[in-house]
Design an enzyme around this catalytic site. Structure first.
Site: not given
Ligand code: 9MR
Length: 475
Positions: A170, A211, A247, A275, A277
């Site tokens: 990111e 990513n 996402h 990732e 969804d």
């Molecule tokens: O799914 C993850 C969630 O459980 C955490 O609280 C969150 C914290 O930032 O991160 C989520 O996963 C993220 C991923 O690591 C990076 N891309 C976005 C995802 C969704 O927020």
């Protein structure tokens, strides 16, 4: 590369050379290029995906692994796992120099027990930094050291066992400029190239990824990313792949999704849907779930259509465990299983897109789809410009339709085949039954053969039946 087997140890046997007459004439007496419809029972996501040489992955929530239903589905349906949180900096190095390996080790063991690849997530990110790092007042030299030590320690621990790593996560703003993270502020834009160099040194076997999210269609952000990847490659920075988080929002799948993956692939990098969804306004209803299923299928199809796309990972598999409702109030139902771990239409959408059979039977709880099997892969004849190979697979369970997969050396192509319907994609060969050999009794042996354009000497590859690797047999 990390690949342990779920059920049986694989023995890679050297191809047995029979005398030229042994099988060449006889086996070729009935060559066929029939295109009868395949009837292989590809009843799980991982079985179906493997016939195209792609992985299907899921993010795994560490705290859910002790639940048998959860871990059973994660093992049975997915061929790759990503730690949803436990490999992030905050979790893995909460205090400077103090590393927490419990969660990551648990995931590695789970993957090993279930013959799964591991996608490492993530090393250098602006988010989920521990306090000591987020609030520390470090100069560039020290910050660079901190970054390099983290990369070498974490990657070093799992060296050779993690197939792909999100090295940088990111890094972009929506307008395509670099995000003003602490990394950028202290180290300047070179932090990205330096992170990739440190990662290559830490684990030369891992494929190194950048990513991001909202980079799924062609837009300002993905173009910024594209330009960076192009420039890094031109400078010889070791970057191997790009992750598209995906996402997505129901009915907003970008129409140029596949074209976007393809333009990155054309830079020579691997691409992965990392990732996935597809969230919707709640409550869900049958019509929304059906459209969601089609949109999951379109994402899978895009990956199938882009040869450098190696797989698709969903960000968790059950709506019960999804990050979505907590982050987007009023939205949810974003994943292929519902709150009760029952498959939704989206599950069938993914399965069917990978060529699987939604009616293929109930695989039952617990790990281990497919049949236990032994495979004899025999080079029956070989000359300067061709080989004839005979393959026999003995399955413990009865089969009603089958798909056998293996790889050939690069550059070797199948020129004819018999007693099978066979396709080749790159180095991956998928051989399916024809009508007359679809049904194999328990303990029975299926048999087919093919000819290639090369007489290269090579060892027998690992042969898989319906997605499960077989033990090699030499007889
Ligand atoms: O799914 C993850 C969630 O459980 C955490 O609280 C969150 C914290 O930032 O991160 C989520 O996963 C993220 C991923 O690591 C990076 N891309 C976005 C995802 C969704 O927020």
């Amino acid at each position: 590369m990390f690949s342990q087997l779920r059920r049986a140890a694989v023995v890679v046997a050297t191809g047995v050379l029979l005398s030229g007459a042994a099988l060449h004439g006889g086996a070729q007496a009935a060559p066929t290029t029939t295109d009868e419809a395949p009837s292989a029972q590809l009843a799980t996501l991982r079985e179906a995906a493997s016939t195209s040489g792609k992985f299907i992955g899921t993010a795994v929530a560490d705290h859910r692994l002790s639940d048998a239903t959860y871990s059973g589905i994660a093992a049975r349906e997915f061929s790759s796992v990503t730690a949803e949180n436990v490999m992030k900096w905050e979790s893995i190095q909460p205090q400077r120099g103090s590393f927490n390996w419990a969660g990551p080790d648990r995931l590695m063991q789970f993957a090993q027990a279930n013959d799964q690849q591991v996608y490492g997530h993530t090393l250098v990110w602006h988010s989920q930094m521990p306090g000591w790092l987020a609030n520390g007042n470090f100069g560039a030299t020290e910050m660079n050291q901190i970054m390099n030590t983290h990369i070498s320690t974490v990657m070093g621990r799992y060296q050779g066992q993690i197939n792909r790593w999100d090295v940088v996560n990111e890094a972009f703003n929506e307008d395509g400029t670099l995000r003003n993270s602490k990394w950028l502020q202290v180290l300047g834009r070179d932090y990205i190239a330096n992170a990739f160099r440190a990662a290559r040194a830490a684990d030369p076997d891992a494929k190194l990824f950048i990513n991001d999210y909202n980079t799924d269609g062609i837009n300002a952000k993905s173009t910024g990313l594209y330009n960076l990847v192009r420039d890094l490659r031109a400078q010889g920075v070791p970057i191997d792949g790009v992750g598209f988080q995906s996402h997505l929002i129901l009915d907003q799948l970008p129409s140029d999704y596949q074209a976007n993956l393809q333009r990155f692939a054309d830079l020579g990098v691997e691409v992965v849907v990392t990732e996935l969804d597809i969230r919707m306004q709640m409550p869900s209803d049958a019509a929304k779930l059906e459209r969601q299923s089609q949109q999951f299928a379109r994402v899978v199809q895009a990956c199938l259509n882009v040869s450098r796309c190696s797989g698709v990972t969903v960000w968790g598999f059950s709506d019960r465990d999804s990050w979505v409702p907590g982050t987007f109030p009023g939205e949810g139902a974003a994943l292929p299983y519902d709150d009760n771990y029952q498959p939704k239409p989206a599950y069938n959408g993914i399965l069917t897109a990978f060529g699987g059979d939604p009616g293929g039977g109930d695989p039952g709880p617990g790990p281990g789809p497919g049949a236990d099997c032994t495979a004899a892969y025999q080079v029956a004849n070989r000359w300067n410009a061709g080989s004839v190979v005979d393959v026999r697979v003995t399955a413990r369970q009865a089969l009603n339709g089958w798909a056998v997969t293996f790889t050939l050396p690069a550059g070797e192509s199948v020129t004819s085949h018999w007693n099978t319907q066979l396709t080749q994609s790159g180095t991956t060969v998928t051989a399916r039954n024809v009508a007359h050999n679809a049904t194999i009794p328990a303990g029975g042996t299926l048999n087919f053969g093919f000819q290639t354009n090369s007489g290269a000497v090579y060892s027998a590859p690992v042969v898989s039946l319906n997605g499960t690797a077989c033990t090699a047999a030499t007889g």
